[in-house]
Design an enzyme around this catalytic site. Structure first.
Site, PDB file in Angstrom:
ATOM      1  N   ASP A  52      -5.147  -5.245  -6.386  1.00 25.97           N
ATOM      2  CA  ASP A  52      -4.993  -3.839  -5.984  1.00 25.97           C
ATOM      3  C   ASP A  52      -3.542  -3.369  -6.143  1.00 25.97           C
ATOM      4  O   ASP A  52      -3.266  -2.195  -6.370  1.00 25.97           O
ATOM      5  CB  ASP A  52      -5.395  -3.628  -4.523  1.00 25.97           C
ATOM      6  CG  ASP A  52      -6.482  -4.557  -4.024  1.00 25.97           C
ATOM      7  OD1 ASP A  52      -6.607  -5.678  -4.549  1.00 25.97           O
ATOM      8  OD2 ASP A  52      -7.186  -4.181  -3.079  1.00 25.97           O
TER       9      ASP A  52
ATOM     10  N   ASP B 188       0.790  -1.233   0.000  1.00 21.33           N
ATOM     11  CA  ASP B 188       0.000   0.000   0.000  1.00 21.33           C
ATOM     12  C   ASP B 188       0.822   1.282   0.000  1.00 21.33           C
ATOM     13  O   ASP B 188       0.255   2.379  -0.082  1.00 21.33           O
ATOM     14  CB  ASP B 188      -0.953   0.015   1.200  1.00 21.33           C
ATOM     15  CG  ASP B 188      -2.102  -0.944   1.024  1.00 21.33           C
ATOM     16  OD1 ASP B 188      -2.549  -1.123  -0.126  1.00 21.33           O
ATOM     17  OD2 ASP B 188      -2.548  -1.532   2.022  1.00 21.33           O
TER      18      ASP B 188
HETATM   19  N1  GLY Z   1      -6.921  -1.992  -1.540  1.00 16.45           N
HETATM   20  C1  GLY Z   1      -7.987  -2.417  -0.725  1.00 16.45           C
HETATM   21  C2  GLY Z   1      -9.318  -2.232  -1.299  1.00 16.45           C
HETATM   22  O1  GLY Z   1      -9.503  -1.927  -2.459  1.00 16.45           O
HETATM   23  O2  GLY Z   1     -10.262  -2.394  -0.546  1.00 16.45           O
END
Ligand code: GLY
Length: 352
Positions: free
Chosen positions: A126, A64
């Site tokens: 993601d 992230d």
């Molecule tokens: N990256 C986490 C989500 O999209 O919830």
């Protein structure tokens, strides 16, 4: 940092700078500054951005880092050319690169889930978004191998993360000994074989961005394929249910965040596609999505101080269901800024 307003409430829930969503609020402030040129937003954006500085000095703990530090410092550097911001971004890219496993060819997205979930090497869809940090760093003074890492991750993901119809798994688990895929599964979607709406949106956005950064035609082709199934299965109002295969459609919550991410991505995709009618179609679909999000149905207006209602964070966990969520607002704002640039004849990466 503001993260969400739960359905039926009107106060933001705040998180610390370490939360995966911490970059979205500073990112929104940068977009407000870009679109108004009002110095008030510049000083607020700078203040909130700087709060995230310590993350870049920590050992890589999660993929992230891109969401956190590129939306904040990245937008900040684009608009101000502040060298202090650049130093933080470069540090963050080095940190993210430590999670890359060359035997497998992808970044370990969730180190904490190696033990907790028993997923020896896990990569989530993601993660595609966070490759932008690596591409940027490789072209702005960072090591060239960051480019290779990002492009290898995108290619390995292309091979292992999609079903024959181009819908994405949320998570792929890999064997660290053989480097091979063990299985494709879900975490935030309805089932291992379903199309989780935001996951597909990350794929559309991610491969569009990979084409921008590499000009490799296989990424453009793939972005169109993953966009194709999303567009084909959308409900009439252009905002998906939280999972395209959720069992009780139409009595399921929507995910406005997926619509905002996709609208932003399609605006960019429309600038890359040579076929004029296809380009027009992507632009038209993006505008329809933004129109829907800007209607009384989805805009928060008097309900609360977020921009949008009706996003879904983690349905299987029962969290952030039908809520206002900060990343929906971020991508909505980004898409509106992009649309404005296209309307006044600017390139997307020219500042307003
Ligand atoms: N990256 C986490 C989500 O999209 O919830």
């Amino acid at each position: 940092m503001p993260r969400n307003i739960q359905n039926g409430q009107n106060k933001w829930k705040f998180t610390t700078y370490r939360d995966w969503c911490s970059g979205f609020w500073p990112g929104e402030l940068w977009y407000l500054y870009e679109s108004t040129h009002n110095k008030k937003w510049l000083s607020e954006a700078d203040k909130f951005t700087r709060q995230l500085t310590p993350i870049a000095s920590e050992p890589g703990f999660d993929h992230d880092l891109g969401f956190q530090l590129f939306n904040s410092f990245g937008n900040g550097y684009r608009l101000t050319k502040n060298l202090e911001y650049k130093a933080v971004i470069l540090k963050a890219a080095d940190s993210l690169a430590t999670l890359f496993n060359p035997k497998i060819g992808t970044i370990l997205s969730w180190p904490q889930n190696v033990k907790r979930m028993g997923w020896p090497h896990n990569t989530i869809i993601d993660n595609m978004i966070n490759l932008e940090l690596l591409f940027w760093a490789s072209k702005n003074g960072g090591p060239k191998r960051l480019y290779e890492i990002a492009s290898t991750h995108a290619k390995t993901t292309m091979k292992n993360h999609f079903r024959p119809d181009y819908s994405a798994y949320h998570v792929v688990v890999y064997d660290t000994v053989t480097g091979k895929k063990i299985k494709g599964i879900t975490h935030q979607g309805y089932s291992d074989s379903s199309m989780w709406a935001r996951g597909q949106a990350w794929a559309i956005y991610g491969y569009t961005m990979c084409y921008r950064e590499t000009k490799d035609p296989q990424f453009l082709h793939f972005a169109q394929k993953v966009a194709g199934i999303y567009l084909a299965k959308l409900p009439e109002d252009m905002v998906p249910y939280w999972d395209f295969n959720a069992p009780n459609i139409p009595n399921e919550s929507r995910d406005a965040s997926a619509a905002a991410i996709t609208a932003s991505a399609l605006l960019e995709l429309s600038t890359f596609v040579k076929d004029k009618s296809q380009a027009r179609l992507y632009r038209q679909k993006a505008e329809q999505m933004l129109k829907a999000l800007s209607s009384a149905q989805y805009q928060s207006r008097d309900v609360n101080s977020a921009a949008l209602l009706h996003s879904t964070g983690h349905h299987p966990n029962g969290s952030e269901i039908d809520a206002s969520i900060i990343y929906a607002d971020y991508y909505y704002l980004e898409a509106l800024v992009r649309l404005k640039k296209l309307q006044v004849g600017k390139r997307l990466y020219q500042n307003l």
